[in-house]
Enzyme design. Structure first.
Site, short mmCIF file in Angstrom:
data_model
loop_
_atom_site.label_atom_id
_atom_site.label_comp_id
_atom_site.label_asym_id
_atom_site.label_seq_id
_atom_site.Cartn_x
_atom_site.Cartn_y
_atom_site.Cartn_z
N ASP A 32 0.88 -1.16 0.00
CA ASP A 32 0.00 0.00 0.00
C ASP A 32 0.91 1.21 0.00
O ASP A 32 1.97 1.20 0.63
CB ASP A 32 -0.92 0.01 1.22
CG ASP A 32 -2.04 1.03 1.07
OD1 ASP A 32 -2.57 1.20 -0.04
OD2 ASP A 32 -2.39 1.67 2.08
N GLY A 117 -0.62 10.12 -10.77
CA GLY A 117 -1.02 10.56 -9.44
C GLY A 117 -0.46 11.94 -9.11
O GLY A 117 -0.61 12.89 -9.88
N TYR A 118 0.22 12.03 -7.99
CA TYR A 118 0.75 13.30 -7.48
C TYR A 118 2.12 13.66 -8.05
O TYR A 118 2.70 14.67 -7.68
CB TYR A 118 0.84 13.24 -5.95
CG TYR A 118 -0.49 13.06 -5.27
CD1 TYR A 118 -1.30 14.16 -5.00
CD2 TYR A 118 -0.95 11.80 -4.92
CE1 TYR A 118 -2.53 14.00 -4.38
CE2 TYR A 118 -2.18 11.63 -4.30
CZ TYR A 118 -2.97 12.74 -4.03
OH TYR A 118 -4.19 12.58 -3.42
N ASP A 119 2.66 12.85 -8.96
CA ASP A 119 4.01 13.07 -9.49
C ASP A 119 4.27 14.50 -9.99
O ASP A 119 5.33 15.06 -9.71
CB ASP A 119 4.33 12.07 -10.60
CG ASP A 119 4.63 10.68 -10.07
OD1 ASP A 119 4.63 10.47 -8.84
OD2 ASP A 119 4.84 9.77 -10.90
N LYS A 139 13.40 8.03 -11.53
CA LYS A 139 12.38 7.96 -10.49
C LYS A 139 12.40 6.59 -9.83
O LYS A 139 12.38 6.47 -8.60
CB LYS A 139 11.01 8.26 -11.08
CG LYS A 139 9.89 8.20 -10.07
CD LYS A 139 8.55 8.41 -10.75
CE LYS A 139 7.45 7.86 -9.90
NZ LYS A 139 6.19 7.77 -10.56
N HIS A 144 9.88 5.19 -3.48
CA HIS A 144 9.42 4.54 -2.26
C HIS A 144 9.14 3.06 -2.51
O HIS A 144 9.49 2.22 -1.69
CB HIS A 144 8.18 5.26 -1.71
CG HIS A 144 7.09 5.45 -2.72
ND1 HIS A 144 7.27 6.13 -3.92
CD2 HIS A 144 5.79 5.06 -2.72
CE1 HIS A 144 6.13 6.13 -4.60
NE2 HIS A 144 5.22 5.49 -3.90
N ARG A 145 8.54 2.75 -3.63
CA ARG A 145 8.28 1.35 -3.95
C ARG A 145 9.57 0.59 -4.19
O ARG A 145 9.73 -0.54 -3.73
CB ARG A 145 7.39 1.24 -5.19
CG ARG A 145 5.94 1.49 -4.92
CD ARG A 145 5.08 1.15 -6.14
NE ARG A 145 3.72 1.58 -5.88
CZ ARG A 145 3.26 2.79 -6.19
NH1 ARG A 145 4.04 3.68 -6.78
NH2 ARG A 145 2.02 3.11 -5.92
#
Length: 164
Positions: A32, A117-119, A139, A144-145
């Site tokens: 998540d 998304g928020y990129d 990136k 984070h992933r």
């Protein structure tokens, strides 16, 4: 599919991994992730994908975020992180969990049209640019992933070596 009704990324990842493992009888991996803005107490957090409402899209989520942050002017006030929690479940329990984080700040307006998304409003402190402008490979290297799943990969490799 598992319901994502936990208050944390870790809770949602664990719930999804446990549900998948229980349904399949096999080990399962789930994650998540989302955006956490310091000045908003961690919001949008686990609600990142549906921040502007369940039927809204990424542009609506960005618009809501920017509206809520319009009074925050300084870079320090606009600090944020992308967060990913990953969990591995086996035999009805979580056997490994990892968390990855990428630090940045929220821009005042979108910059670039790459990513999702928020990129476009997330300015990476490591890359010195928005994720909306970053090359996918750059990136991915600091995401984070990527960080969470590198730890999962290491766990799986150790687990395989232990069972041989």
């Amino acid at each position: 599919p598992a319901v994502e009704d936990e208050d944390t990324f870790e809770g949602n990842a664990a719930a999804k991994a446990l549900a998948a493992s229980s349904q399949s009888g096999l080990p399962a991996l789930a994650d998540d992730s989302g955006l956490s803005v310091d000045a908003l107490g961690g919001l949008p957090g686990v609600h990142s994908a549906r921040y502007a409402g369940p039927a809204q899209d990424g542009k609506a989520n960005i618009a809501k975020l920017l509206a809520e942050m319009k009074h925050l002017e300084t870079e320090a006030e606009r600090l944020a992180s992308f967060v990913c929690a990953a969990a591995v479940a086996r035999s009805g329990r979580i056997v490994f969990a990892a968390k990855g984080r990428t630090k940045g700040r929220i821009l005042h307006r979108p910059d670039g049209d790459g990513g999702f998304g928020y990129d476009p409003v997330f300015h990476s402190l490591e890359l010195g640019m928005s994720f909306g402008r970053a090359l996918p490979e750059d990136k991915d290297r600091i995401s984070h992933r990527g960080r969470a799943f590198a730890d999962v990969r290491d766990f799986i490799m150790r687990d395989i070596a232990r069972t041989r």
